[in-house]
Design an enzyme around this catalytic site. Structure first.
Site, PDB file in Angstrom:
ATOM      1  CG  ASP A   1      -2.183   0.827   1.013  1.00 51.85           C
ATOM      2  OD1 ASP A   1      -2.214   1.666   0.077  1.00 51.85           O
ATOM      3  OD2 ASP A   1      -3.144   0.650   1.790  1.00 51.85           O
TER       4      ASP A   1
ATOM      5  CG  PHE B   1      -7.409   5.177   1.827  1.00 49.80           C
ATOM      6  CD1 PHE B   1      -6.921   4.792   3.067  1.00 49.80           C
ATOM      7  CD2 PHE B   1      -8.023   6.413   1.717  1.00 49.80           C
ATOM      8  CE1 PHE B   1      -7.070   5.618   4.184  1.00 49.80           C
ATOM      9  CE2 PHE B   1      -8.171   7.249   2.819  1.00 49.80           C
ATOM     10  CZ  PHE B   1      -7.691   6.847   4.058  1.00 49.80           C
ATOM     11  CG  HIS B   2      -3.881   3.833  -3.651  1.00 50.83           C
ATOM     12  ND1 HIS B   2      -3.035   4.889  -3.956  1.00 50.83           N
ATOM     13  CD2 HIS B   2      -5.139   4.326  -3.797  1.00 50.83           C
ATOM     14  CE1 HIS B   2      -3.742   5.962  -4.263  1.00 50.83           C
ATOM     15  NE2 HIS B   2      -5.028   5.638  -4.175  1.00 50.83           N
ATOM     16  N   PRO B   3      -4.464  -0.607  -1.432  1.00 46.82           N
ATOM     17  CG  PRO B   3      -6.127  -1.805  -0.305  1.00 46.82           C
ATOM     18  CD  PRO B   3      -5.773  -0.418  -0.769  1.00 46.82           C
TER      19      PRO B   3
END
Length: 569
Positions: free
Chosen positions: A318, A497-499
């Site tokens: 992330d 918030f980019h898993p």
């Protein structure tokens, strides 16, 4: 509204679709729609959450309500305590309902750097180089600057996903760009064009001032009130409020999905394939709950092992991120005050009449791709400028008053985390260990990123407006010491918030899917979402997730066309 009928188990067992897609998020909506373009197939799209027919979804400013707290449209997960963040738990919002995170995200349309995809191909993911994936980015996109045209080599003009310039960018967003230019960074009018590096306004997934999430793009035919949620395509069945419990296997072949709706368990059967598009947390969780994953871990929960696949849930990546805030008393900026509330009421009226003004803001209006060190070949940091403050410990607590802030995130983190089961029940949250900043290199990059943001804030276009920084008092003026900035980062960092990466595509021992996105070791099962990314791209992940679905749909159609041809011969 077309839904599966509540009938007996015997009757339901006879109801089948060619494809069953689990998860109606960015990738799920796209692949279900593309598969349903074939008039000879039937597709069921399962979604655990509600429809997206709501003002908080269509109005861009609604993300301030949806993304910041758990609710019907946001799972609102938290990680386990993070040692490198002084034991804090990382906040992990994930969209729930039609559109998934495309219904609650910041709408920034960024694809990543071309090198990201070329490195996938070099690592064994053949067919995933930038040259291979660019046509799929272009196919999904209808960029307002190139609408109706196929002449631009970088952008599409006919796709279902509308991409636009902001209708009413905040004046402070322009001031941020001017300050970055004064700090020596180049201007970039198109982060998805020939070059990524530079500063500018982001394009957004909006149309006429409204959020253009993936249901509007791929399911509703542009009509947000579509009652059947399928754009009038009778062979596409969309089932909301349907929680997937596990994939149903016949031996090692996926045959359907067990779901629960209104307390009743049912099975939705697939003649051809089951496709998991439940995201970087949901897809590995569902695989493990279904018996695919590390055998020792599955047996801890009494789950029968279908296939021992060590990589499921591993490789979590992330974008570690930290914010710098500056307080400034003007209602041109978002904030919490009586005057700000009155201004917002007038802006809501303006939006209802004209679809313009502050309600059209995606918050992350401007930004930049920059290098933390001059010797780097490509940017390793991304900035998101917000005409409002997002403050407090972890960067996500509300603060009073008005101001602006800037995110800085590490684009290609070295830290790796994992997703594990907390219980065998899909209705319970998974265990998420992001292991943020566990690799010292990520922390060092963020230290330089904080310095870059503060240097931009110190330029006359912003500094001339006055105000004071919040939460950075210990850093002093100027560059600040490494130790002080490290402590600031550890105390305030989180993710942007980019898993990705938890069902990694590849050919090695930790791969979960092959380059055709088929789950290794079983049949009739694929994963199509951000979880298949072997490494995190250098940018926002919504557009790449849609691209993955576009490409997967083509691969699946070709495979089944080939199978029919062989059968005919």
């Amino acid at each position: 509204m077309k839904q599966l009928p509540y009938v007996s188990a015997e009757q339901l067992a006879a109801l089948e679709f060619d494809y069953v897609v689990v998860g109606a998020g960015s990738a799920g909506c796209a692949i279900a729609s593309r598969l349903a373009e074939d008039p000879s197939v039937t597709v069921a799209l399962l979604e655990s959450g509600p429809p997206d027919h709501h003002f908080s979804v269509t109005a861009p400013l609604g993300l301030a309500l949806l993304a910041t707290r758990r609710g019907p449209r946001n799972y609102g997960y938290f990680s386990v305590p993070q040692p490198a963040l002084h034991g804090r738990r990382s906040y992990q919002p994930r969209g729930r309902g039609l559109g998934g995170s495309s219904s609650i995200n910041g709408m920034v349309y960024v694809r990543g750097h071309r090198n990201d995809y070329d490195e996938w191909a070099v690592a064994g993911c053949h067919g995933w180089s930038y040259r291979d994936v660019l046509p799929y980015f272009r196919r999904s996109e209808c960029n307002e600057l190139h609408a109706g045209s196929d002449d631009n080599p970088w952008h599409g003009g006919h796709g279902p996903l509308h991409v636009s310039n902001l209708r009413s960018p905040n004046p402070f967003s322009q001031r941020f760009i001017e300050a970055a230019l004064q700090a020596g960074f180049p201007l970039n009018h198109d982060f998805n064009g020939e070059k990524q590096e530079g500063v500018g306004l982001y394009q957004v997934t909006q149309r006429n001032g409204e959020r253009w999430n993936t249901p509007r793009a791929f399911l509703h035919g542009g009509d947000p009130t579509d009652a059947n949620m399928n754009g009038g395509r009778s062979r596409l069945t969309v089932l909301t409020n349907s929680q997937a419990l596990r994939v149903v296997f016949d031996g090692r072949r996926a045959r359907g999905v067990s779901i629960v709706r209104d307390g009743m368990k049912q099975t939705v059967r697939a003649r051809r394939e089951v496709v998991l598009s439940a995201g970087a947390y949901g897809s590995p969780q569902l695989l493990m709950a279904s018996g695919i994953g590390p055998a020792v871990h599955l047996r801890e929960f009494g789950i029968e092992v279908v296939h021992d696949l060590a990589g499921v849930g591993q490789n979590l990546q992330d974008h570690a991120d930290v914010l710098v805030n500056k307080q400034l008393d003007t209602t041109d900026l978002f904030g919490r005050s009586v005057r700000g509330g009155m201004r917002l009421l007038s802006e809501i009226l303006r939006y209802r009449r004209h679809r313009t003004g502050m309600v059209t803001s995606n918050f992350a209006e401007a930004g930049a791709f920059v290098r933390s060190r001059a010797e780097l070949d490509i940017p390793d940091l991304q900035l998101h400028f917000v005409p409002g403050m997002i403050g407090g410990r972890g960067g996500r607590q509300r603060v009073r008053g008005h101001g602006y802030s800037c995110h800085v995130c590490v684009l290609r983190p070295h830290s790796r985390g994992e997703v594990r089961l907390r219980t065998p029940d899909m209705r319970d949250a998974p265990s998420i260990d992001a292991r943020l900043l566990s690799d010292k290199r990520d922390l060092d990059s963020l230290v330089e990123g904080v310095r870059i943001v503060r240097r931009i804030f110190a330029q006359r276009s912003l500094a001339g407006m006055g105000g004071r920084e919040l939460f950075t008092e210990s850093l002093g003026d100027g560059d600040g010491s490494d130790d002080a900035i490290r402590e600031f980062v550890r105390s305030h960092a989180d993710t942007v918030f980019h898993p990705v990466g938890t069902c990694s595509m590849g050919t090695g021992p930790m791969a979960v899917v092959d380059p055709s996105l088929r789950v290794i070791g079983v049949e009739g099962l694929r994963v199509v979402d951000a979880s298949v990314m072997p490494t995190l791209v250098g940018g926002n992940t919504n557009a790449p997730s849609i691209m993955i679905a576009e490409k997967a749909a083509d691969m699946m159609r070709r495979e089944w066309a080939g199978a029919r041809l062989v059968a005919a011969v």
